[in-house]
Design a protein around this motif. Sequence first.
Motif, PDB file in Angstrom:
ATOM      1  N   MET A   1       0.807  -1.218   0.000  1.00  0.00           N
ATOM      2  CA  MET A   1       0.000   0.000   0.000  1.00  0.00           C
ATOM      3  C   MET A   1       0.838   1.265   0.000  1.00  0.00           C
ATOM      4  O   MET A   1       0.361   2.329  -0.396  1.00  0.00           O
ATOM      5  CB  MET A   1      -0.961   0.000   1.200  1.00  0.00           C
ATOM      6  N   CYS A   2       2.093   1.165   0.459  1.00  0.00           N
ATOM      7  CA  CYS A   2       2.923   2.373   0.501  1.00  0.00           C
ATOM      8  C   CYS A   2       4.002   2.381  -0.575  1.00  0.00           C
ATOM      9  O   CYS A   2       4.936   3.179  -0.524  1.00  0.00           O
ATOM     10  CB  CYS A   2       3.548   2.566   1.879  1.00  0.00           C
ATOM     11  N   GLY A   3       3.880   1.485  -1.565  1.00  0.00           N
ATOM     12  CA  GLY A   3       4.781   1.535  -2.707  1.00  0.00           C
ATOM     13  C   GLY A   3       6.123   0.867  -2.519  1.00  0.00           C
ATOM     14  O   GLY A   3       7.006   1.011  -3.371  1.00  0.00           O
ATOM     15  N   LEU A   4       6.313   0.134  -1.440  1.00  0.00           N
ATOM     16  CA  LEU A   4       7.584  -0.551  -1.205  1.00  0.00           C
ATOM     17  C   LEU A   4       7.619  -1.935  -1.827  1.00  0.00           C
ATOM     18  O   LEU A   4       8.681  -2.542  -1.950  1.00  0.00           O
ATOM     19  CB  LEU A   4       7.855  -0.661   0.303  1.00  0.00           C
TER      20      LEU A   4
ATOM     21  N   GLY B   1      -5.029   0.090  -6.794  1.00  0.00           N
ATOM     22  CA  GLY B   1      -5.485   1.019  -5.773  1.00  0.00           C
ATOM     23  C   GLY B   1      -4.679   2.289  -5.754  1.00  0.00           C
ATOM     24  O   GLY B   1      -3.763   2.494  -6.564  1.00  0.00           O
ATOM     25  N   THR B   2      -5.046   3.158  -4.823  1.00  0.00           N
ATOM     26  CA  THR B   2      -4.356   4.436  -4.668  1.00  0.00           C
ATOM     27  C   THR B   2      -3.963   4.653  -3.212  1.00  0.00           C
ATOM     28  O   THR B   2      -4.608   4.142  -2.292  1.00  0.00           O
ATOM     29  CB  THR B   2      -5.248   5.609  -5.115  1.00  0.00           C
ATOM     30  N   CYS B   3      -2.915   5.413  -3.033  1.00  0.00           N
ATOM     31  CA  CYS B   3      -2.460   5.838  -1.708  1.00  0.00           C
ATOM     32  C   CYS B   3      -2.181   7.336  -1.807  1.00  0.00           C
ATOM     33  O   CYS B   3      -1.341   7.751  -2.618  1.00  0.00           O
ATOM     34  CB  CYS B   3      -1.205   5.071  -1.298  1.00  0.00           C
TER      35      CYS B   3
ATOM     36  N   LEU C   1       0.665   1.192  -8.349  1.00  0.00           N
ATOM     37  CA  LEU C   1       1.418   0.426  -9.340  1.00  0.00           C
ATOM     38  C   LEU C   1       2.370   1.288 -10.155  1.00  0.00           C
ATOM     39  O   LEU C   1       3.446   0.835 -10.541  1.00  0.00           O
ATOM     40  CB  LEU C   1       0.459  -0.307 -10.293  1.00  0.00           C
ATOM     41  N   THR C   2       1.976   2.533 -10.396  1.00  0.00           N
ATOM     42  CA  THR C   2       2.751   3.369 -11.322  1.00  0.00           C
ATOM     43  C   THR C   2       3.345   4.624 -10.702  1.00  0.00           C
ATOM     44  O   THR C   2       4.167   5.290 -11.331  1.00  0.00           O
ATOM     45  CB  THR C   2       1.867   3.796 -12.517  1.00  0.00           C
ATOM     46  N   GLU C   3       2.918   4.972  -9.483  1.00  0.00           N
ATOM     47  CA  GLU C   3       3.402   6.207  -8.864  1.00  0.00           C
ATOM     48  C   GLU C   3       3.991   5.939  -7.479  1.00  0.00           C
ATOM     49  O   GLU C   3       3.763   6.671  -6.528  1.00  0.00           O
ATOM     50  CB  GLU C   3       2.260   7.227  -8.779  1.00  0.00           C
ATOM     51  N   GLN C   4       4.768   4.876  -7.403  1.00  0.00           N
ATOM     52  CA  GLN C   4       5.318   4.458  -6.115  1.00  0.00           C
ATOM     53  C   GLN C   4       6.286   5.484  -5.530  1.00  0.00           C
ATOM     54  O   GLN C   4       6.333   5.679  -4.318  1.00  0.00           O
ATOM     55  CB  GLN C   4       6.004   3.088  -6.259  1.00  0.00           C
ATOM     56  N   ASP C   5       7.061   6.144  -6.379  1.00  0.00           N
ATOM     57  CA  ASP C   5       8.015   7.138  -5.887  1.00  0.00           C
ATOM     58  C   ASP C   5       7.300   8.304  -5.206  1.00  0.00           C
ATOM     59  O   ASP C   5       7.743   8.794  -4.163  1.00  0.00           O
ATOM     60  CB  ASP C   5       8.887   7.661  -7.027  1.00  0.00           C
TER      61      ASP C   5
ATOM     62  N   LYS D   1       6.111   7.233  -1.733  1.00  0.00           N
ATOM     63  CA  LYS D   1       7.196   7.162  -0.753  1.00  0.00           C
ATOM     64  C   LYS D   1       7.577   8.543  -0.225  1.00  0.00           C
ATOM     65  O   LYS D   1       7.969   8.688   0.933  1.00  0.00           O
ATOM     66  CB  LYS D   1       8.424   6.494  -1.381  1.00  0.00           C
ATOM     67  N   GLU D   2       7.459   9.554  -1.079  1.00  0.00           N
ATOM     68  CA  GLU D   2       7.807  10.915  -0.675  1.00  0.00           C
ATOM     69  C   GLU D   2       6.829  11.485   0.349  1.00  0.00           C
ATOM     70  O   GLU D   2       7.173  12.415   1.082  1.00  0.00           O
ATOM     71  CB  GLU D   2       7.844  11.828  -1.908  1.00  0.00           C
ATOM     72  N   ASN D   3       5.640  10.926   0.416  1.00  0.00           N
ATOM     73  CA  ASN D   3       4.590  11.488   1.261  1.00  0.00           C
ATOM     74  C   ASN D   3       4.141  10.568   2.389  1.00  0.00           C
ATOM     75  O   ASN D   3       3.140  10.844   3.057  1.00  0.00           O
ATOM     76  CB  ASN D   3       3.373  11.845   0.393  1.00  0.00           C
TER      77      ASN D   3
END
Length: 312
Positions: free
Chosen positions: A52-55, A63-65, A71-75, A78-80
């Motif tokens: 869920m947090c892109g790790l 899904g979205t966080c 899936l596509t905006e993991q970086d 992680k920044e937020n």
Amino acid sequence: MTQAPAISVVDLTKSFSGRVVVDHFDMEVPKGAIYGFLGPNGSGKTTTIRMMCGLLTPDGGHGTCLGYDILTEQDQIKENVGYMTQRFSLYEDLTIRENLDFIARMFQVKDRRARVQAALEDLGLANRAGQLAGTLSGGWKQRLALAACMIHDPALLLLDEPTAGVDPKARRDFWDEIRRLSAKGVTVLVSTHYMDEAIQCDFIAYIAYGKKLISGTARDIPKMIGLHTYRVTGPNLTALEATLRADPGVGQVARFGAVLHVSGTDEAALKALAAQNQAKGTHKWVLKEAELEEAFIYLMAGAADNYDGGPA
């Protein structure tokens, strides 16, 4: 206008060496909420949090966080996000201040020195700023870890069993800080084994062996299960416990010190059993409101372990 959730995931799935660790998991976490994850070791809590947090990339689902695609905006996620792992993961040969300064550099925090000093003061670490992290007790390491994952002012805080191995006072202090952050609008997702912590969460999800069993408010979950509980006191509870476990009208019997909590979903059968035993005059049966701990034990007893070898 309805506010978008902080986390919204559907059908998350993850396998390791052929074993399904997370099985079609759905979850929606409101912004600003404290959301608790409960479940036994090996339930997939940590794997789910990491997806869920892109790790960690899921094998299936989406899904979205914080509005970003997992899936596509993991970086961007992680920044937020601030992520506090189960084990202390900072540098033990650096001081408290040096650790915070290093993390702040990684996140390119503006006015870094001022932000580090503010973090030291917010978490009560200022007087120990020059102490090596490796010499801290569990409670102080916990404070440092929380300060580190909040140094970049994340909108979402992910805490993976954050109070394991610390004393009760340190746990209370930690939760005071969590509630303060939540009041400021920070969304908190926390996995825990402690029922006194779980009840402080706005929402709870029970997870067992890769599957979400139930989710809702702490107050409503026992009612959602339909669980009824009697509090039983008297002599020789061990023998009574063995007898009750064999009764088909009893869903579970849990020992709490010198008291038995006898629970089940068949209200009529449980009421009849209580009346029958009360008439013997040896034990006192008192109907009580089912609580999270009874619900947790009941759900875990009915969950099938998916372990067949491979990584935990």
